[in-house]
Design an enzyme around this catalytic site. Structure first.
Site, short mmCIF file in Angstrom:
data_model
loop_
_atom_site.label_atom_id
_atom_site.label_comp_id
_atom_site.label_asym_id
_atom_site.label_seq_id
_atom_site.Cartn_x
_atom_site.Cartn_y
_atom_site.Cartn_z
N TYR A 74 0.74 -1.18 -0.14
CA TYR A 74 0.10 -0.13 -0.05
C TYR A 74 0.99 1.25 -0.03
O TYR A 74 1.85 1.23 0.96
CB TYR A 74 -0.95 0.08 1.03
CG TYR A 74 -1.74 1.26 1.29
CD1 TYR A 74 -2.72 1.46 0.50
CD2 TYR A 74 -1.53 2.17 2.39
CE1 TYR A 74 -3.62 2.66 0.52
CE2 TYR A 74 -2.13 3.14 2.50
CZ TYR A 74 -3.29 3.54 1.69
OH TYR A 74 -4.05 4.79 1.84
N ASP A 98 9.16 2.97 -0.13
CA ASP A 98 8.28 3.66 0.59
C ASP A 98 8.28 3.12 2.18
O ASP A 98 8.18 2.03 2.45
CB ASP A 98 6.62 3.10 0.37
CG ASP A 98 5.76 3.70 1.00
OD1 ASP A 98 5.94 4.40 2.30
OD2 ASP A 98 4.31 3.42 0.57
N LYS A 129 4.26 9.02 8.97
CA LYS A 129 4.03 8.63 10.35
C LYS A 129 5.15 9.08 11.46
O LYS A 129 4.81 10.18 11.89
CB LYS A 129 3.81 6.96 10.28
CG LYS A 129 2.78 6.62 9.36
CD LYS A 129 2.13 5.40 8.95
CE LYS A 129 1.03 5.13 8.32
NZ LYS A 129 0.80 4.10 7.30
C1 LIG Z 1 0.34 4.81 5.85
C2 LIG Z 1 1.09 4.59 4.75
C3 LIG Z 1 0.96 5.50 3.55
C4 LIG Z 1 0.19 6.44 3.49
O1 LIG Z 1 0.33 7.54 4.44
P1 LIG Z 1 -0.92 8.56 4.86
O2 LIG Z 1 -0.16 9.47 5.88
O3 LIG Z 1 -1.89 7.72 5.39
O4 LIG Z 1 -1.26 9.28 3.56
C5 LIG Z 1 1.83 5.20 2.32
N1 LIG Z 1 2.58 4.07 2.39
C6 LIG Z 1 2.45 3.09 3.52
C7 LIG Z 1 3.66 2.10 3.37
C8 LIG Z 1 2.06 3.38 4.63
O5 LIG Z 1 1.84 2.57 5.70
#
Ligand SMILES: *Cc1c(COP(=O)(O)O)cnc(C)c1O
Length: 423
Positions: free
Chosen positions: A144, A239, A267
């Site tokens: 994701y 990511d 995060k």
């Molecule tokens: C949470 C997440 C996102 C998206 O971040 P948001 O702050 O919710 O837009 C993208 N990539 C990964 C791996 C994530 O866990």
């Protein structure tokens, strides 16, 4: 709505907010029932509006690495707010944050701040396309990357079939530019590169996928990917929105010693406020406006409150030896869970402070394996744990998070509750 209980609040929310929530997984669709509302959070605990105290393993979906509302972070936000909430001009905290990220994350030479993980990923993708002059992306099923149009594409039937949009509203012309293959399948990887390597702008992945539960990269998989990208000129985008500043100060790339070209972050660096960042090789980052032709901007990017929170959290982690503590707590959790799952059709995965209990027999090393999980059994387990005061993420396909605030007592109680809930 003061003093209302969760069920009353949810009924009210449903009338004015689609599905009653501002982010879908909060709605408990993965486990049935209705979500609770939180009125307070401190350390390892959430307190609901119904006055239940819960040991929290969601940690606001990752950011709360020190636990909830740590004094250092709350004080930093309060002190910074006294001097203004947003300036729209450069502010000194931006330099401090940029220097901190470049020091901690091995591959990052230059960095830009944004307001969410989604925005960070979206910016990486545009930059990769602008830099390489190519359009195609390769991603992995089950990874994701936020709700970015080109990346809301999951499984096509075969490695080289055209992607199908995973969400309504994503034009198929855009989805057609995204190739999707299973994680941990080097043969599929080699096939895509052989066929279209010279048309790939980038390969994007969660180096440790944690949005279909949690599984680890096979030995050599990330190395192979790095090699194929370098040969073909495709950029490698990690990511690390979830793994960054969590699996190690420098994230998964430090732990696995792989150097991506670009990294998306979020995060943990926001300390609980809305923050993302993306960075990488200086020659690529200098393609961004105002230096280069790739446009990217943000009214609130580099917001002083958000940066003060993030910096305070990272400093506190360094001061208290946070990553070592998380490793120790993780090991305790794992030991307790291994004893419980032994002999059952369950699979427990952990790396550092992230974990997942699959209701399926292993091995699980990609989405296709993870989907074998008995989600009905998980839902029952989830609700039993919740009633007993332990809050895991309300979906089989989410990772659990430990924080520095989780105590031995928390782990012991959790182990008892898990054992009871499995029956
Ligand atoms: C949470 C997440 C996102 C998206 O971040 P948001 O702050 O919710 O837009 C993208 N990539 C990964 C791996 C994530 O866990």
């Amino acid at each position: 709505m003061k003093d209302a209980i969760s069920s009353e609040l949810f009924a009210a929310a449903l009338k004015k907010i689609p599905g009653g929530v501002n982010s879908p997984v909060r709605a408990f669709r993965g486990v049935g029932g209705e979500p609770f509302f939180t009125k307070r959070a401190k350390g390892s605990k959430l307190v609901t509006v119904d006055d239940e105290e819960l040991i929290d393993y969601v940690g606001t979906w990752g950011p709360a690495i020190l636990g909830h509302a740590p004094k250092e972070v709350v004080d930093a936000v309060r002190d910074t707010a006294e001097n203004g909430l947003s300036f729209g001009t450069p502010n000194p905290l931006e330099i401090e944050m940029a220097e901190t990220i470049c020091r901690m994350v091995p591959s990052v030479e230059k960095v830009r701040m944004v307001n969410s993980g989604t925005e960070a990923v979206m910016s990486c993708v545009r930059l990769a396309r602008g830099f390489t002059g190519r359009d195609l992306l390769l991603k992995f099923t089950g990874c994701y990357h936020g709700h970015v149009d080109s990346l809301l594409v999951k499984a096509g039937s075969g490695a080289l079939t055209l992607g199908q949009p995973d969400s309504a509203g994503v034009p198929s012309a855009l989805a057609a530019l995204t190739r999707t293959i299973p994680f941990n399948r080097p043969e599929a990887l080699r096939e895509v590169f052989a066929a279209e390597g010279d048309r790939l702008a980038a390969v994007i992945l969660e180096p440790v996928p944690a949005n279909a539960g949690l599984y680890l990269p096979r030995e050599g998989f990330l190395e192979e990917l790095r090699r194929l990208c370098s040969e073909s000129g495709a950029l490698l985008i990690f990511d690390e929105v979830m793994t960054g500043f969590r699996l190690a100060p420098g994230g998964a790339q430090e732990r696995y010693e792989i150097c991506p070209d670009l990294t998306a972050m979020g995060k943990v660096i926001g300390g609980g406020l809305p923050v993302g960042a993306f960075g990488g090789r200086a020659d690529i980052m200098d393609y961004l406006a105002p230096l280069g032709p790739v446009y990217q901007a943000g009214t609130l990017s580099g917001n002083p409150l958000a940066l003060a929170a993030g910096l305070a959290q990272l400093r506190a982690m360094e001061r208290c030896g946070g990553w070592k503590k998380l490793e120790e707590t993780g090991a305790k959790m794992e030991e307790a869970m291994r004893g419980i799952v032994a002999g059952r059709d369950l699979e427990f995965h952990r790396i550092g402070s992230m974990f997942c209990l699959y209701f399926a027999k292993g091995p699980i090393e990609n989405l296709e394996d993870a989907k074998r999980s008995d989600t009905g059994a998980f839902a029952k387990f989830f609700h039993r744990c919740l009633r007993a005061g332990v809050y895991f993420a309300p979906s089989q396909f989410e990772a659990g998070f430990l924080s520095v605030a989780h105590s031995d007592e928390d782990i012991e109680k959790t182990a008892r509750v898990v054992a009871d809930s499995l029956g």
